[in-house]
Design an enzyme around this catalytic site. Sequence first.
Site, PDB file in Angstrom:
ATOM      1  N   THR A   1       0.828  -1.208   0.000  1.00  0.00           N
ATOM      2  CA  THR A   1       0.000   0.000   0.000  1.00  0.00           C
ATOM      3  C   THR A   1       0.863   1.260   0.000  1.00  0.00           C
ATOM      4  O   THR A   1       2.071   1.199   0.188  1.00  0.00           O
ATOM      5  CB  THR A   1      -0.917   0.056   1.237  1.00  0.00           C
ATOM      6  OG1 THR A   1      -0.101   0.275   2.387  1.00  0.00           O
ATOM      7  CG2 THR A   1      -1.704  -1.229   1.407  1.00  0.00           C
ATOM      8  N   CYS A   2       0.198   2.392  -0.177  1.00  0.00           N
ATOM      9  CA  CYS A   2       0.907   3.669  -0.233  1.00  0.00           C
ATOM     10  C   CYS A   2       1.067   4.307   1.144  1.00  0.00           C
ATOM     11  O   CYS A   2       1.408   5.482   1.251  1.00  0.00           O
ATOM     12  CB  CYS A   2       0.163   4.637  -1.139  1.00  0.00           C
ATOM     13  SG  CYS A   2       0.076   4.023  -2.815  1.00  0.00           S
ATOM     14  N   ASP A   3       0.804   3.560   2.200  1.00  0.00           N
ATOM     15  CA  ASP A   3       0.930   4.099   3.550  1.00  0.00           C
ATOM     16  C   ASP A   3       2.336   3.842   4.078  1.00  0.00           C
ATOM     17  O   ASP A   3       2.834   2.722   4.000  1.00  0.00           O
ATOM     18  CB  ASP A   3      -0.106   3.440   4.461  1.00  0.00           C
ATOM     19  CG  ASP A   3      -0.228   4.159   5.784  1.00  0.00           C
ATOM     20  OD1 ASP A   3       0.807   4.312   6.470  1.00  0.00           O
ATOM     21  OD2 ASP A   3      -1.338   4.581   6.132  1.00  0.00           O
ATOM     22  N   GLY A   4       2.954   4.899   4.624  1.00  0.00           N
ATOM     23  CA  GLY A   4       4.318   4.776   5.158  1.00  0.00           C
ATOM     24  C   GLY A   4       4.416   3.825   6.333  1.00  0.00           C
ATOM     25  O   GLY A   4       5.502   3.333   6.665  1.00  0.00           O
TER      26      GLY A   4
ATOM     27  N   ASN B   1      -6.566   1.143  -0.370  1.00  0.00           N
ATOM     28  CA  ASN B   1      -5.850   1.247  -1.661  1.00  0.00           C
ATOM     29  C   ASN B   1      -6.448   0.314  -2.713  1.00  0.00           C
ATOM     30  O   ASN B   1      -5.816  -0.005  -3.713  1.00  0.00           O
ATOM     31  CB  ASN B   1      -4.363   0.899  -1.515  1.00  0.00           C
ATOM     32  CG  ASN B   1      -3.465   2.121  -1.384  1.00  0.00           C
ATOM     33  OD1 ASN B   1      -2.278   1.969  -1.162  1.00  0.00           O
ATOM     34  ND2 ASN B   1      -3.994   3.318  -1.523  1.00  0.00           N
TER      35      ASN B   1
END
Length: 376
Positions: free
Chosen positions: A323-326, A366
């Site tokens: 996913t695009c989450d840090g 996402n």
Amino acid sequence: MTPKIARFLAERRLATPCLVVDVDRVEENFRTLQAALPLAHIYYAVKANPAPQVLERLARLGSKFDAASIEEIEASLAAGAAPEAISFGNTVKKASAIARAHELGVPIYAFDSAEELAKLARYAPGRRVYCRLMVDNVGALWPLSRKFGTTVENARALMLQAAELGLEPYGLSFHVGSQQTDPAAYEAGIARVAMVFTDLREQGINVRMVNLGGGFPIRYREAVPGIDTFALAIGRAMTRHFGNALPEMVIEPGRFIVGDAGVLCAEVVLVSRRGKDDPVRWVYLDVGRFGGLAETEGEAIRYQICTPHDGKADGPVAIAGPTCDGADILYERSNYRLPLALASGDRVELLATGAYVSTYASQGFNGFAPLQEYYL
Ligand SMILES: *Cc1c(COP(=O)(O)O)cnc(C)c1O
């Protein structure tokens, strides 16, 4: 990985990510625990894996169920559990859930505060209740205790109050934290419970049950003491504190029953280096923190990962989800190494993922679909 899961994976090319659980292994684990602690009533902690196939098998084996919500109570009933075999073990319950559980015939309820006790007296009058004590969670890789439990003094007062409110002050409980690797944690919990137990008996309250919670560990990357070591420590502590007048003993295992029965299959999406000469490769899988691997938070639970290149030269890696989450990083500081040959498209397996994975998967963050599950 069990032979049954290995066969299934070899025969079917499953889309990933997916979780495959061998229900026979669940049964084996239940029987192993029963043999190690024959005097204990086993209440399976439904939250660890509430799949109907797991609950049904356990119900057939005579397991009881520790439920944290009305939904888990209903799932246990649907799997064939009798209402009498269910404990409402969450100390934080909605009034409506208590009332419904009472109506369904659930006989016993946890609490750790005066307000919860008042709710129980009102919505589940006359029922058995047990008070959860606060204990140290040292030694647990996944601690729980700061959120739950009360002091020895409070427990004593609350149990007396329970009797005044017309409830049945039936027992005392503690939870040493999940994936607890130190048997001494149970001994300390039993010692604490015994103090309150004896005091209350002297005050005419007939406490009858000690609930030792769950926490029994399984093997991930590192070895852990076997269940017999825990059983021995528990048996000794119970005898030391209660002598021949052993109270009814309850345990609430979750992870130990289902953890090593599951394998999570995933695909490598990308292998990259931050700089050309950076020794650490970043390996991105198609499953991560939001796909069910919530217990990698703080790198607490460190799953063993198998690849098609195992045994060949390896190097250091950081491992992350898609996913695009840090925050979707699984391991950066736990010294993971994976084969240098690993490349996108490779399939990998995360072992011992039967507990606390399936229900932690998000609802399509996402756009990634929740985990597919197979029960064999
Ligand atoms: C989560 C939980 C369990 C199960 O813990 P495991 O470590 O999976 O054995 C048991 N009892 C209570 C009250 C829990 O919250």
